[in-house]
Design a protein around this motif. Structure first.
Motif, PDB file in Angstrom:
ATOM      1  N   SER A  44       0.854  -1.119   0.081  1.00  0.00           N
ATOM      2  CA  SER A  44       0.118  -0.017   0.036  1.00  0.00           C
ATOM      3  C   SER A  44       1.024   1.388   0.099  1.00  0.00           C
ATOM      4  N   ALA A  45       1.859   1.071   0.752  1.00  0.00           N
ATOM      5  CA  ALA A  45       2.911   2.300   0.851  1.00  0.00           C
ATOM      6  C   ALA A  45       3.378   2.690  -0.508  1.00  0.00           C
ATOM      7  N   PHE A  46       3.870   1.640  -1.472  1.00  0.00           N
ATOM      8  CA  PHE A  46       4.345   1.876  -2.862  1.00  0.00           C
ATOM      9  C   PHE A  46       3.155   2.460  -3.574  1.00  0.00           C
ATOM     10  N   LEU A  47       1.974   2.186  -3.516  1.00  0.00           N
ATOM     11  CA  LEU A  47       0.795   2.816  -4.282  1.00  0.00           C
ATOM     12  C   LEU A  47       0.732   4.334  -3.731  1.00  0.00           C
ATOM     13  N   GLU A  48       0.812   4.353  -2.348  1.00  0.00           N
ATOM     14  CA  GLU A  48       0.632   5.833  -2.011  1.00  0.00           C
ATOM     15  C   GLU A  48       1.647   6.706  -2.421  1.00  0.00           C
ATOM     16  N   ILE A  49       2.787   6.281  -2.439  1.00  0.00           N
ATOM     17  CA  ILE A  49       4.166   7.028  -2.992  1.00  0.00           C
ATOM     18  C   ILE A  49       4.042   7.179  -4.440  1.00  0.00           C
ATOM     19  N   LEU A  50       3.728   6.189  -5.061  1.00  0.00           N
ATOM     20  CA  LEU A  50       3.386   6.326  -6.513  1.00  0.00           C
ATOM     21  C   LEU A  50       2.273   7.331  -6.879  1.00  0.00           C
ATOM     22  N   LEU A 110      14.947   3.113 -10.581  1.00  0.00           N
ATOM     23  CA  LEU A 110      14.221   4.037  -9.594  1.00  0.00           C
ATOM     24  C   LEU A 110      13.122   3.179  -9.267  1.00  0.00           C
ATOM     25  N   GLN A 111      12.537   2.227  -9.865  1.00  0.00           N
ATOM     26  CA  GLN A 111      11.277   1.404  -9.345  1.00  0.00           C
ATOM     27  C   GLN A 111      11.852   0.608  -8.313  1.00  0.00           C
ATOM     28  N   LYS A 112      13.064  -0.055  -8.528  1.00  0.00           N
ATOM     29  CA  LYS A 112      13.810  -0.776  -7.566  1.00  0.00           C
ATOM     30  C   LYS A 112      13.725   0.143  -6.195  1.00  0.00           C
ATOM     31  N   ARG A 113      14.263   1.457  -6.159  1.00  0.00           N
ATOM     32  CA  ARG A 113      14.744   2.109  -5.133  1.00  0.00           C
ATOM     33  C   ARG A 113      13.241   2.476  -4.507  1.00  0.00           C
ATOM     34  N   LEU A 114      12.072   2.784  -5.367  1.00  0.00           N
ATOM     35  CA  LEU A 114      10.986   2.917  -4.906  1.00  0.00           C
ATOM     36  C   LEU A 114      10.364   2.062  -3.928  1.00  0.00           C
ATOM     37  N   ASP A 115      10.457   0.720  -4.371  1.00  0.00           N
ATOM     38  CA  ASP A 115      10.338  -0.589  -3.543  1.00  0.00           C
ATOM     39  C   ASP A 115      11.026  -0.525  -2.175  1.00  0.00           C
ATOM     40  N   GLN A 126      -5.637  11.371   4.417  1.00  0.00           N
ATOM     41  CA  GLN A 126      -6.313  11.630   5.685  1.00  0.00           C
ATOM     42  C   GLN A 126      -7.130  10.483   6.033  1.00  0.00           C
ATOM     43  N   THR A 127      -7.014   9.348   5.299  1.00  0.00           N
ATOM     44  CA  THR A 127      -7.737   8.038   6.244  1.00  0.00           C
ATOM     45  C   THR A 127      -6.860   7.404   7.073  1.00  0.00           C
ATOM     46  N   ARG A 128      -5.471   7.815   6.860  1.00  0.00           N
ATOM     47  CA  ARG A 128      -4.549   7.168   8.036  1.00  0.00           C
ATOM     48  C   ARG A 128      -4.642   5.920   8.100  1.00  0.00           C
ATOM     49  N   ALA A 129      -4.737   5.033   6.931  1.00  0.00           N
ATOM     50  CA  ALA A 129      -5.096   3.726   6.958  1.00  0.00           C
ATOM     51  C   ALA A 129      -3.677   2.892   6.609  1.00  0.00           C
ATOM     52  N   VAL A 130      -2.832   3.335   6.101  1.00  0.00           N
ATOM     53  CA  VAL A 130      -1.484   2.810   5.957  1.00  0.00           C
ATOM     54  C   VAL A 130      -0.206   3.060   6.825  1.00  0.00           C
ATOM     55  N   GLY A 131       0.136   2.045   7.558  1.00  0.00           N
ATOM     56  CA  GLY A 131       1.201   2.009   8.397  1.00  0.00           C
ATOM     57  C   GLY A 131       0.532   2.223   9.873  1.00  0.00           C
TER      58      GLY A 131
END
Length: 419
Positions: free
Chosen positions: A130-136, A193-198, A215-220
């Motif tokens: 989920s963090a990867f999707l948020e950062i992307l 870059l994608q590897k570093r994002l992972d 604002q959902t504060r759902a990830v982490g």
């Protein structure tokens, strides 16, 4: 021991015992380097306070079982924390203690403990993805103008999840479009870059929603802890928005100020990470990339210390009915008496952010005035509710376009964009 702690580490880590006597107990490395045991701290054990300092009971951590009975899950948790002194050379932080707490819940907790621990571990396993999707999505919003695709301004994690479910190929193309925009004209490849994002996603997972302003504060799990702090903050403010006795209003004002400083400190630390995460230079240079990971490690520990110990107070507040005035007042008294004390490093932040005023100086007088309100039977009932209701609470409302509308717009953007 009356003292103002110099730092969060000096104040110690909330352990998370269930026993009433040690419910809020903290643990820290010994101040005397010749000792070979953690120190246990029972916050404000005497029930009073000396202004900006805490009147805490301090003892060797190994002596806790001789001071109060530890059974089952609490006994195992004590054993694990004590063993970690030698395994980690005296280091403790809220993230590692949380892992020990979950392990103890799974091995020796009751059915409720095990169920909640299993649920939290399962959610945490999905945090990196989920963090990867948020950062992307955060990068997608940043590069919306560069791509000439204004529809990408609204892309977020739910949209990307929907996109991936509907057509994984569209998701792959979108990743290539966004990553390609970042590396355009640079020496780094898309794959690197994608590897570093992972890797970045793994590091940022515990605090992802804070860093990405989700604002959902759902990830982490630290983001979910922030939800509890914000709910407590809002609840106390709402409770005292109508006329209450002066002591209640004063107690709420002190709790509100103290709680708000911890929240703002955490959000400031998260903002420092976000600014670095969105700086392309950190990804295109090996040394800067390593410094980015180091920054995330350092700042997420600070955030974990700032949020540490507040969740139990929030759960206690959320465990009583809104119209149960005696119970609400009893919880306010408990929070006022045992809420995390701000160390000097947080005081320094408060003075920079809010000025020199510190309402903690009023805490002692108000505690004494409200302490007589506490009823043992009422406190026992509140404690029972807290034990039954221990769980993480997440909430939040999506703003702007609906996920389905944005998903369709993003699909259109992908179809008309070269990757």
């Amino acid at each position: 021991m009356a003292v103002q702690y110099k730092s969060f580490k000096d104040r110690g880590v909330y352990v998370g015992f269930h026993g009433r006597t040690i419910e809020m107990l903290r643990c820290r490395a010994p101040r005397d380097p010749m000792l070979d045991d953690f120190e246990a701290i029972v916050p404000n054990f005497g029930g009073v306070d000396l202004g900006r300092v805490s009147n805490d009971l301090v003892m060797p951590f190994g002596d806790v079982p001789g001071w109060t009975d530890l059974v089952g899950r609490d006994a195992l948790l004590h054993e694990r924390v004590a063993q970690s002194y030698f395994e980690r050379e005296g280091h403790l932080d809220p993230i590692t203690v949380r892992d020990m707490r979950l392990e103890a819940d799974l091995e020796a907790g009751d059915e409720r403990d095990k169920r909640l621990a299993e649920n939290e571990i399962a959610i945490s396993r999905t945090d990196s993805q989920s963090a990867f999707l948020e950062i992307l999505a955060m990068f997608g919003r940043k590069y919306a103008e560069t791509n000439g695709q204004t529809d990408l301004r609204n892309v977020n994690r739910p949209v990307l999840m929907s996109l991936s479910d509907d057509n994984p190929k569209d998701m792959v193309r979108l990743v290539r479009i966004i990553v390609g925009s970042v590396v355009n004209g640079a020496s780094i490849s898309r794959e690197e870059l994608q590897k570093r994002l992972d890797t970045l996603s793994d590091y940022a997972a515990p605090i992802c929603s804070l860093v990405t302003n989700d604002q959902t504060r759902a990830v982490g799990f630290l983001s979910r802890q922030m939800t509890l702090l914000e709910q407590l903050h809002q609840g106390v403010a709402a409770y005292c928005s109508t006329q209450r006795p002066d002591e209640v209003m004063e107690a709420a004002r002190i709790i509100d100020f103290n709680l708000n400083t911890f929240i703002q400190y955490s959000l400031d630390r998260a903002q420092a990470i976000k600014s670095a995460v969105l700086d392309d230079d950190y990804y295109l240079n090996d040394k800067k990339y390593e410094s980015l990971l180091a920054l995330i490690r350092e700042e997420r520990i600070k955030i974990s210390f700032a949020l540490d110990g507040w969740a139990g107070h929030a759960t206690r507040w959320l465990s009583v009915a809104e119209d149960d005035i005696p119970a609400r007042n009893a919880v306010l008294t408990f929070i006022l008496r045992q809420m995390p004390a701000p160390p000097q490093e947080l005081d320094d932040f408060v003075e920079r952010r809010f000025g020199s005023e510190n309402l903690m100086t009023m805490r002692g007088r108000v505690v004494k005035e409200m302490h007589s309100w506490m009823d043992d039977k009422l406190d026992q009932e509140i404690y029972r509710r807290v034990i039954q209701g221990r769980s993480d609470v997440t909430s939040g409302k999506k703003a702007g376009l609906g996920a389905r509308d944005v998903t369709q717009a993003v699909k259109q953007a992908i179809a008309t964009t070269k990757d």
